[in-house]
Structures are given as C-alpha cells and as structure tokens.
Design a protein around this motif. Sequence first.
Motif, PDB file in Angstrom:
ATOM      1  N   GLN A 110      -6.987   5.810  -3.233  1.00 33.92           N
ATOM      2  CA  GLN A 110      -5.738   5.231  -4.055  1.00 33.92           C
ATOM      3  C   GLN A 110      -5.318   4.144  -3.109  1.00 33.92           C
ATOM      4  OE1 GLN A 110      -2.811   7.943  -5.069  1.00 33.92           O
ATOM      5  NE2 GLN A 110      -3.586   8.001  -7.274  1.00 33.92           N
ATOM      6  N   GLU A 111      -5.250   4.324  -1.751  1.00 37.74           N
ATOM      7  CA  GLU A 111      -5.155   3.409  -0.665  1.00 37.74           C
ATOM      8  C   GLU A 111      -6.207   2.248  -0.951  1.00 37.74           C
ATOM      9  OE1 GLU A 111      -4.749   4.745   3.167  1.00 37.74           O
ATOM     10  OE2 GLU A 111      -2.997   5.762   3.007  1.00 37.74           O
ATOM     11  N   ARG A 112      -7.355   2.471  -1.053  1.00 42.02           N
ATOM     12  CA  ARG A 112      -8.516   1.492  -1.063  1.00 42.02           C
ATOM     13  C   ARG A 112      -8.133   0.543  -2.132  1.00 42.02           C
ATOM     14  NH1 ARG A 112     -11.504   5.728   1.089  1.00 42.02           N
ATOM     15  NH2 ARG A 112     -12.329   6.286  -1.383  1.00 42.02           N
ATOM     16  N   ILE A 158       0.932  -1.213   0.056  1.00 45.44           N
ATOM     17  CA  ILE A 158       0.002   0.055   0.020  1.00 45.44           C
ATOM     18  C   ILE A 158       1.033   1.209   0.052  1.00 45.44           C
ATOM     19  CG2 ILE A 158      -1.949   1.078   1.385  1.00 45.44           C
ATOM     20  CD1 ILE A 158      -2.801  -1.454   2.421  1.00 45.44           C
ATOM     21  N   HIS A 159       1.918   1.178   0.481  1.00 48.11           N
ATOM     22  CA  HIS A 159       2.866   2.326   0.789  1.00 48.11           C
ATOM     23  C   HIS A 159       4.416   2.239   0.123  1.00 48.11           C
ATOM     24  CE1 HIS A 159      -0.235   3.166   3.850  1.00 48.11           C
ATOM     25  NE2 HIS A 159      -0.311   4.323   3.224  1.00 48.11           N
ATOM     26  N   PRO A 191      -0.238   7.198  -1.638  1.00 47.68           N
ATOM     27  CA  PRO A 191      -1.146   7.274  -2.194  1.00 47.68           C
ATOM     28  C   PRO A 191      -2.392   8.281  -1.489  1.00 47.68           C
ATOM     29  CG  PRO A 191      -1.065   5.384  -0.891  1.00 47.68           C
ATOM     30  CD  PRO A 191       0.179   6.071  -0.554  1.00 47.68           C
ATOM     31  N   ASP A 206      -5.090  -1.422  -1.473  1.00 48.21           N
ATOM     32  CA  ASP A 206      -5.329  -2.647  -0.278  1.00 48.21           C
ATOM     33  C   ASP A 206      -6.122  -3.759  -0.985  1.00 48.21           C
ATOM     34  OD1 ASP A 206      -5.632  -3.365   2.429  1.00 48.21           O
ATOM     35  OD2 ASP A 206      -7.765  -2.950   2.213  1.00 48.21           O
TER      36      ASP A 206
END
Length: 244
Positions: free
Chosen positions: A206-208, A141-142, A202, A211
């Motif tokens: 974008q994180e969603r 995610i990161h 993100p 993930d």
Amino acid sequence: MVTEESGQPRQREPVLALRALAIQQLPLTLAVPYKGLILEQTLQPRVVGDDGVIFPPPKLLLCAAIYQTAYLHSRFLPATVRGYAQWLTTERCELHLSNLRFLATPWRPRREQRVQPEEHLAVTVWVNRIPFQALLTDLGIHGVGLLFDSWVETPPANLARGLKFDVTLPLASQHAITVAAELVHVRRYQEHLWQTGARLFPTLEQERWLDHYVAERRVEIYSELEQRARELRDVAQSSGLFFS
C-alpha cells in the motif's frame, strides 16, 4: 503544518512580536499552502505597522500560490501567525499581510508531503465494519485529511481523536486500497462539517501505491503552479512590476 486558533487572541500581539524581530533584523519564514503542498521562503520584512507586515515579493512560484491566506513562522515566535495576503502595487510590488492572528501552537513541519486530489474525491470510512462517506481533502503516505458532512450523511457518533477505522481510497479508476487509520485531530468548524486528520498504517504494498499517487499528483500540482507563474510573469512584465 497549522493548527486552529487559540481561544481569545488579541490582534496587536502578533504585530508586537513581529516588530521586535524586525528591529533585530531576524528574518521570518513565509509559508503558503497550495493544494496540500506547503511552499516556503525566508524573507526580511520591509515594514511592520499596526495594520500588518509588508514583505518584498517572494519567489514567483510562491506568488502564484498565494491566495488570501499565508502563514509566518520563526523559532523566535511564540506561535504561528496567520495573515490575509494582499498585493501592494503603487511604486513596487509588495506583499502585505494583514488581520494577523496567532494560532494555537508553534509551527510544526510535516514529516512528509501531502497532496489534494484533482477533484472532490469520495471515500468510504469503515468503523466497526459500518460504512460512512467522507471527502478526501489531502493525502500522504502516512496521513490523510477527511471531511465529514452531516448534510450528506451522518458521521460516526464516536468521531474523536483515537478512533480506529479503515478507509478505502480510490487511487485510480481500476484500483482502490483499504488502509488502517487512526484519528489524530477533529475540528468542527461549521454546524454540519467536521474536518479531521488521521494517521495511516499502510502495508508495504500500500505504501508503494500511495507513494506513486502522491508523486504523480505532486508533479501535476507543480506543473499547474509553474503555468500560473508564467502567466503572472507576463502580467508583471507588461505592468512594469518586479517579482524575484
């Protein structure tokens, strides 16, 4: 998480450190990378010899994941140890790690899971709005791993830690996201290849997406591992071998 080797490691140094821990009956953590995931188990070595260290067989899922390289770490070791994995199947199945080498730093757990794409996945890296091609090696995610190959396309001239850029990630056939990123490490391990790692920044949306991609791919990787583990169990049972 592993880092590249130190400049002039001596082969016997890991053996001496591991033998000292074995004498004190201090266990070691075996770490096995598999398609971006890191699988771990704490084990007590059976033998530490000049040619490496021998362990009882780890859990079946780790056995299924082991291919050539595995790592050992402990808070009592000065650095992570990398070894070449082989199976010894004379009387009982044992894991033998040889060609031991200290890496540059102690073990640092990843803050979040990474996964490798199912196939080689080309992505676009934008540096000052100029596009460059790279291959996605792993994704979280990161964080993201990118491989630049000068035989395919000349990488950015300023490819170094701290470089800020955007990367377009095709997470699905109908969807791609462009995420802000910053290089945190660069390693040139062949004349034409640069392996890099970058931190992603993100947005919440974008994180969603990230993930969701990581979770789906993680399920696929574990399903693949479980299938390999079942096949390994069948072979072990037919050969009279024991796996925990």
